[in-house]
Motif scaffolding. Structure first.
Motif, PDB file in Angstrom:
ATOM      1  N   TRP A 136     -19.268 -70.193   1.079  1.00  0.00           N
ATOM      2  CA  TRP A 136     -19.942 -68.976   0.629  1.00  0.00           C
ATOM      3  C   TRP A 136     -21.179 -68.699   1.475  1.00  0.00           C
ATOM      4  O   TRP A 136     -21.787 -69.608   2.041  1.00  0.00           O
ATOM      5  CB  TRP A 136     -20.347 -69.092  -0.848  1.00  0.00           C
ATOM      6  CG  TRP A 136     -21.233 -70.275  -1.143  1.00  0.00           C
ATOM      7  CD1 TRP A 136     -22.594 -70.324  -1.146  1.00  0.00           C
ATOM      8  CD2 TRP A 136     -20.794 -71.601  -1.458  1.00  0.00           C
ATOM      9  NE1 TRP A 136     -23.041 -71.592  -1.449  1.00  0.00           N
ATOM     10  CE2 TRP A 136     -21.958 -72.395  -1.649  1.00  0.00           C
ATOM     11  CE3 TRP A 136     -19.544 -72.208  -1.611  1.00  0.00           C
ATOM     12  CZ2 TRP A 136     -21.894 -73.750  -1.970  1.00  0.00           C
ATOM     13  CZ3 TRP A 136     -19.476 -73.561  -1.929  1.00  0.00           C
ATOM     14  CH2 TRP A 136     -20.641 -74.308  -2.105  1.00  0.00           C
ATOM     15  N   TYR A 144     -15.152 -67.578  -0.076  1.00  0.00           N
ATOM     16  CA  TYR A 144     -13.747 -67.948   0.070  1.00  0.00           C
ATOM     17  C   TYR A 144     -13.434 -69.135  -0.822  1.00  0.00           C
ATOM     18  O   TYR A 144     -14.252 -70.062  -0.954  1.00  0.00           O
ATOM     19  CB  TYR A 144     -13.430 -68.360   1.514  1.00  0.00           C
ATOM     20  CG  TYR A 144     -13.896 -67.391   2.568  1.00  0.00           C
ATOM     21  CD1 TYR A 144     -13.061 -66.375   3.025  1.00  0.00           C
ATOM     22  CD2 TYR A 144     -15.187 -67.488   3.112  1.00  0.00           C
ATOM     23  CE1 TYR A 144     -13.491 -65.486   4.005  1.00  0.00           C
ATOM     24  CE2 TYR A 144     -15.618 -66.603   4.089  1.00  0.00           C
ATOM     25  CZ  TYR A 144     -14.761 -65.603   4.528  1.00  0.00           C
ATOM     26  OH  TYR A 144     -15.199 -64.723   5.493  1.00  0.00           O
ATOM     27  N   TYR A 146      -9.922 -71.589  -1.103  1.00  0.00           N
ATOM     28  CA  TYR A 146      -8.544 -71.906  -0.725  1.00  0.00           C
ATOM     29  C   TYR A 146      -8.119 -73.178  -1.452  1.00  0.00           C
ATOM     30  O   TYR A 146      -8.882 -74.156  -1.506  1.00  0.00           O
ATOM     31  CB  TYR A 146      -8.424 -72.121   0.785  1.00  0.00           C
ATOM     32  CG  TYR A 146      -8.324 -70.840   1.582  1.00  0.00           C
ATOM     33  CD1 TYR A 146      -7.112 -70.444   2.147  1.00  0.00           C
ATOM     34  CD2 TYR A 146      -9.439 -70.019   1.757  1.00  0.00           C
ATOM     35  CE1 TYR A 146      -7.013 -69.262   2.865  1.00  0.00           C
ATOM     36  CE2 TYR A 146      -9.357 -68.835   2.481  1.00  0.00           C
ATOM     37  CZ  TYR A 146      -8.128 -68.461   3.034  1.00  0.00           C
ATOM     38  OH  TYR A 146      -8.030 -67.281   3.733  1.00  0.00           O
ATOM     39  N   ASP A 151      -5.182 -68.817   0.018  1.00  0.00           N
ATOM     40  CA  ASP A 151      -6.251 -68.058  -0.631  1.00  0.00           C
ATOM     41  C   ASP A 151      -6.050 -68.056  -2.144  1.00  0.00           C
ATOM     42  O   ASP A 151      -4.983 -67.694  -2.633  1.00  0.00           O
ATOM     43  CB  ASP A 151      -6.236 -66.637  -0.087  1.00  0.00           C
ATOM     44  CG  ASP A 151      -7.383 -65.780  -0.591  1.00  0.00           C
ATOM     45  OD1 ASP A 151      -8.262 -66.313  -1.292  1.00  0.00           O
ATOM     46  OD2 ASP A 151      -7.387 -64.572  -0.298  1.00  0.00           O
ATOM     47  N   LEU A 153      -8.919 -67.129  -4.456  1.00  0.00           N
ATOM     48  CA  LEU A 153     -10.235 -66.687  -4.936  1.00  0.00           C
ATOM     49  C   LEU A 153     -10.117 -65.622  -6.017  1.00  0.00           C
ATOM     50  O   LEU A 153      -9.442 -64.609  -5.848  1.00  0.00           O
ATOM     51  CB  LEU A 153     -11.059 -66.129  -3.776  1.00  0.00           C
ATOM     52  CG  LEU A 153     -12.382 -65.440  -4.139  1.00  0.00           C
ATOM     53  CD1 LEU A 153     -13.367 -66.417  -4.749  1.00  0.00           C
ATOM     54  CD2 LEU A 153     -12.993 -64.765  -2.908  1.00  0.00           C
ATOM     55  N   GLU A 155     -13.192 -63.717  -7.749  1.00  0.00           N
ATOM     56  CA  GLU A 155     -14.658 -63.634  -7.654  1.00  0.00           C
ATOM     57  C   GLU A 155     -15.209 -62.706  -8.727  1.00  0.00           C
ATOM     58  O   GLU A 155     -14.729 -61.592  -8.906  1.00  0.00           O
ATOM     59  CB  GLU A 155     -15.041 -63.132  -6.270  1.00  0.00           C
ATOM     60  CG  GLU A 155     -16.534 -63.119  -6.007  1.00  0.00           C
ATOM     61  CD  GLU A 155     -16.831 -62.751  -4.555  1.00  0.00           C
ATOM     62  OE1 GLU A 155     -17.096 -63.662  -3.764  1.00  0.00           O
ATOM     63  OE2 GLU A 155     -16.774 -61.551  -4.229  1.00  0.00           O
ATOM     64  N   ASN A 198     -16.071 -69.283   7.845  1.00  0.00           N
ATOM     65  CA  ASN A 198     -15.099 -68.249   7.505  1.00  0.00           C
ATOM     66  C   ASN A 198     -13.748 -68.932   7.316  1.00  0.00           C
ATOM     67  O   ASN A 198     -13.074 -69.289   8.286  1.00  0.00           O
ATOM     68  CB  ASN A 198     -15.023 -67.209   8.619  1.00  0.00           C
ATOM     69  CG  ASN A 198     -14.008 -66.111   8.327  1.00  0.00           C
ATOM     70  OD1 ASN A 198     -13.205 -66.217   7.403  1.00  0.00           O
ATOM     71  ND2 ASN A 198     -14.036 -65.054   9.123  1.00  0.00           N
ATOM     72  N   SER A 200     -10.980 -67.792   6.255  1.00  0.00           N
ATOM     73  CA  SER A 200      -9.791 -67.021   6.608  1.00  0.00           C
ATOM     74  C   SER A 200      -9.323 -67.350   8.030  1.00  0.00           C
ATOM     75  O   SER A 200      -8.202 -67.016   8.413  1.00  0.00           O
ATOM     76  CB  SER A 200     -10.046 -65.521   6.468  1.00  0.00           C
ATOM     77  OG  SER A 200     -11.009 -65.071   7.410  1.00  0.00           O
ATOM     78  N   ARG A 205     -10.256 -74.103   8.425  1.00  0.00           N
ATOM     79  CA  ARG A 205      -9.639 -74.884   7.353  1.00  0.00           C
ATOM     80  C   ARG A 205      -9.118 -76.224   7.874  1.00  0.00           C
ATOM     81  O   ARG A 205      -9.099 -77.213   7.139  1.00  0.00           O
ATOM     82  CB  ARG A 205      -8.522 -74.093   6.687  1.00  0.00           C
ATOM     83  CG  ARG A 205      -8.984 -72.775   6.071  1.00  0.00           C
ATOM     84  CD  ARG A 205      -7.989 -72.226   5.077  1.00  0.00           C
ATOM     85  NE  ARG A 205      -6.647 -72.036   5.594  1.00  0.00           N
ATOM     86  CZ  ARG A 205      -6.233 -70.959   6.274  1.00  0.00           C
ATOM     87  NH1 ARG A 205      -7.098 -69.974   6.550  1.00  0.00           N
ATOM     88  NH2 ARG A 205      -4.981 -70.860   6.698  1.00  0.00           N
TER      89      ARG A 205
END
Length: 268
Positions: A136, A144, A146, A151, A153, A155, A198, A200, A205
């Motif tokens: 974050w 995000y 995961y 994904d 999330l 929020e 990030n 994404s 990741r």
């Protein structure tokens, strides 16, 4: 097993020398893969086990950014709230809520939300290992979550607030008052509050979970591999010393006795 395999290969070499080059490829590749793999150590939290810092987190500062990663396998308590990480002031709580979703409650000292987010999916005691990864930056409204590299999330709030990491005590596996105890197996618990990623972007990741869905070595000495710097919390040790923090925030005190999990998320 390895000695038996090598013995069989040597016997084959003697009996069929013309196929030697083809046979030799297999054991060499097999040994290299086995030697290079990372085996995450997982521990079992039950109704008697939790960790307390007994003080604030050394080097902590209130911040707008963070990364959280851990492997989990819930063992029971479906439909009940369970604390994963909890601060004494209750402005920061990372929990499995009564809806069986993993929720991050990140607030400032006045209980104003910086980030309130959870998984979309509910997770119960399903007998499977899962990987949770969040990052974050509430200053830029980026967040995000995961799970298992997908994904997940949901929020609720993302506002520009400094999250209160400077609290008097911290619990892992319970609140600081020994409530809401965790009933789960956990491996490679990592918390960094000095930077964000990030998620994404696949390569970010891969700093925590590989392409086969297995744990990644975060760094044997101080868990600096993902970002190049030491995080606040990184618990990856063998079971007997799992509470000893490879991050900068200081060690935790074990209450009860953590036991080894029945298996590891590194296992097939």
């Amino acid at each position: 097993m390895m000695r038996l395999l090598i013995g069989l290969v040597l016997t084959a070499l003697c009996m069929f020398p013309s196929t030697a080059s083809a046979i030799m490829v297999f054991p060499t590749t097999f040994y290299s893969a086995a030697a290079g793999g990372y085996e995450a150590n997982a521990v079992r939290f039950d109704s008697n086990d939790y960790l307390l810092r007994g003080a604030g987190l050394t080097d902590a500062a209130d911040s707008k950014v963070g990364i959280l990663s851990f492997w989990f396998q819930f063992q029971g308590g479906n439909g009940t709230e369970q604390a994963i990480i909890s601060g004494a002031a209750t402005t920061v709580q990372i929990i499995k809520n009564s809806a069986n979703k993993i929720r991050l409650i990140l607030q400032n000292s006045g209980f104003a939300f910086g980030w309130d987010a959870s998984t979309t999916t509910a997770y119960t005691a399903d007998g499977n290992w899962h990987h949770f990864l969040a990052s974050w930056d509430v200053g830029s409204s980026a967040g995000y979550i995961y799970v298992d590299d997908s994904d997940d999330l949901s929020e609720a709030t993302n506002t520009d607030q400094d999250v209160e990491w400077t609290q008097s005590d911290w619990g892992i596996g319970s609140t600081t008052g020994a409530g809401d105890k965790l009933n789960a197996e956990i491996a490679d618990l990592y918390l960094n509050t000095a930077t964000s990623l990030n998620l994404s972007t696949t390569s970010n990741r891969r700093k925590f979970i590989d392409g086969d869905g297995k744990p990644v070595d975060l760094g044997e000495t101080n868990c600096s591999e993902p970002t190049g710097s030491q995080p606040l919390i990184c618990l990856t040790n063998p079971t007997a010393t799992w509470q000893n923090n490879l991050g900068s925030a200081g060690n935790f005190n074990e209450n009860g006795a953590l036991s080894s999990a029945s298996d590891s998320p590194s296992d097939d």
